[in-house]
Design a protein around this motif. Structure first.
Motif, PDB file in Angstrom:
ATOM      1  N   VAL A   1       0.828  -1.204   0.000  1.00  0.00           N
ATOM      2  CA  VAL A   1       0.000   0.000   0.000  1.00  0.00           C
ATOM      3  C   VAL A   1       0.870   1.264   0.000  1.00  0.00           C
ATOM      4  O   VAL A   1       0.684   2.171  -0.812  1.00  0.00           O
TER       5      VAL A   1
ATOM      6  N   ASN B   1      -7.783 -10.145   5.493  1.00  0.00           N
ATOM      7  CA  ASN B   1      -6.339 -10.086   5.800  1.00  0.00           C
ATOM      8  C   ASN B   1      -5.728 -11.490   5.807  1.00  0.00           C
ATOM      9  O   ASN B   1      -5.771 -12.178   6.838  1.00  0.00           O
TER      10      ASN B   1
ATOM     11  N   VAL C   1       5.235  -8.802  10.708  1.00  0.00           N
ATOM     12  CA  VAL C   1       5.909  -7.913  11.670  1.00  0.00           C
ATOM     13  C   VAL C   1       5.917  -8.587  13.049  1.00  0.00           C
ATOM     14  O   VAL C   1       6.930  -8.582  13.761  1.00  0.00           O
TER      15      VAL C   1
ATOM     16  N   VAL D   1       2.164  -0.627  17.607  1.00  0.00           N
ATOM     17  CA  VAL D   1       0.731  -0.723  17.314  1.00  0.00           C
ATOM     18  C   VAL D   1       0.311   0.645  16.778  1.00  0.00           C
ATOM     19  O   VAL D   1       0.411   1.656  17.489  1.00  0.00           O
TER      20      VAL D   1
ATOM     21  N   ARG E   1      -9.529  -5.908  12.190  1.00  0.00           N
ATOM     22  CA  ARG E   1      -9.348  -6.574  10.907  1.00  0.00           C
ATOM     23  C   ARG E   1      -9.926  -7.987  10.965  1.00  0.00           C
ATOM     24  O   ARG E   1     -10.226  -8.514  12.035  1.00  0.00           O
TER      25      ARG E   1
ATOM     26  N   VAL F   1      -6.047  -5.258  16.567  1.00  0.00           N
ATOM     27  CA  VAL F   1      -4.589  -5.455  16.469  1.00  0.00           C
ATOM     28  C   VAL F   1      -4.042  -5.970  17.804  1.00  0.00           C
ATOM     29  O   VAL F   1      -3.245  -6.917  17.846  1.00  0.00           O
TER      30      VAL F   1
END
Ligand code: UD1
Length: 353
Positions: A89, A182, A206, A220, A234, A275
């Motif tokens: 992205v 995702n 990551v 984060v 997500r 997250v």
């Protein structure tokens, strides 16, 4: 054999897992991948898992003649699954023309060949990014495509529209657009997984690279969002569940003569995970404490998105099998495997072409 499928981007992350799934469900497969952002080692992984050595055409799909030669060489292709594309992205924001040229140029060439060689079935890698920042979640397939957040997202929106227009005018070809949420995790054998180019941007690599000590600390991105714990939400879907959706999509096209010209399916687990929750899932499933800090928002991030996957369940018969813990533990197993294969799988020498 149920038919021969051309998989573009076959040595990539989702492409390689899909080839395994197609082979395990009786399809013959050829791959086209110039390996500018993937690794030939994936062909070894596919062979170790399935016992089949796949032929890969190392061609640039932006070159029409080279693309056409693949179709000439394989006169009995039943369908094409088109993964080949760039997907970073941030990079797309910095270099939009690279993304328009690569992602749309290759798609046009493949569709031109589909038309000329009269190939009846097409499956396209789309993304939940086409929904932009949705007004309501979970999103259904009819949720409007809002303003794309990046040139990458725009290539997925434009790709979908190009295929819809192509399907409407091509008398034979029927298409399925799969909107991935995702994708994460790795093959349970740890012989296939995600190979991030350079420093990873996506959350799961990551996490695993932080656990492995390759990244000093995970940040984060944003803890002041209007969500239950302040971090983004997500929908993480195991790459093997995602791969199987492609096999089912091809079967759906082959078996449903009365299917509409272009069908769209959300391919997500249906669970919205924050997250911070995904970090906890990694810690729980591996027993490893992650070094992370709470940081600023990342520009361009969607606040919260997850799928309503009823349509894929109903029409494709798709049932996700893997949990969030499976995603995290398989990703970690793959990270550990990669550490034993540093030269073979190292992509850090890659350059933009
Ligand atoms: C986006 C697109 C997805 C696309 C993918 C390609 C949306 C909604 N999704 O995924 O369609 O396929 O890019 O790369 O547009 N995060 C951190 N710290 C990190 C990394 C990530 O907190 O070091 C957070 C992000 O801020 C985000 C979440 O983790 O909230 C997921 O990020 P990422 O894995 O990059 O995927 P998306 O941006 O959701």
């Amino acid at each position: 054999m149920k038919g021969k499928i051309l998989v573009t981007g076959g040595t990539g992350y989702i492409g390689s897992h899909t080839i395994v799934d197609l082979l395990q469900h009786g399809f013959e497969v050829v791959s086209a991948d110039n390996q500018s952002r993937s690794n030939a080692g994936m062909l070894d992984g596919i062979e170790k898992i399935t016992g089949t050595r796949i032929k890969n055409y190392k061609v640039d799909l932006c070159n029409f003649d080279e693309t056409r030669a693949i179709f000439e060489d394989n006169n009995n292709i039943t369908g094409v699954i088109h993964f080949a594309a760039y997907k970073a992205v941030g990079e797309s924001v910095e270099n939009p023309l690279l993304y328009f040229h690569n992602n749309l140029g290759s798609l046009i060439n493949v569709l031109k060949c589909m038309e000329e060689f009269d190939i009846p079935h097409f499956v396209f890698s789309s993304s939940c990014t086409v929904y932009g920042n949705p007004d309501h979640i979970p999103v259904v397939e009819e949720t409007p495509r809002k303003q794309a957040e990046s040139p990458y997202g725009l290539t997925k929106q434009m790709g979908e529209q190009m295929i819809e227009a192509f399907a409407a005018t091509n008398s034979r070809c029927k298409s399925v657009l799969l909107r991935y949420f995702n994708p994460a995790g790795a093959h349970p054998s740890a012989l296939l997984g995600e190979l991030p180019v350079d420093k990873p941007q996506n959350l799961t690599p990551v996490i695993t690279q932080t656990a492995a000590g390759k990244i000093a600390q995970l940040t984060v991105f944003g803890t002041d969002y209007p969500t239950r714990d302040g971090s983004c939400i997500r929908d993480f879907i195991h790459v093997c569940d995602l791969a199987h959706a492609h096999t089912l999509a091809i079967k759906f096209l082959i078996e449903n003569a009365d299917a509409s010209k272009c069908e769209v399916f959300n391919i997500g687990s249906g669970d919205g995970i924050s997250v911070l929750e995904s970090i906890r899932a990694f810690e729980e499933s591996t027993g490893i404490k992650l070094n992370y800090k709470l940081g600023e928002r990342r520009p361009g991030d969607v606040i919260a998105i997850f799928a309503n996957n009823d349509k894929a369940r109903k029409l494709l018969g798709w049932i996700p099998q893997y949990s969030l813990n499976d995603i995290m533990s398989s990703a970690w197993k793959w990270e550990q495997y990669m550490q034993t294969q540093p030269l073979h799988l190292d992509l850090r020498t890659y350059r933009l072409n």
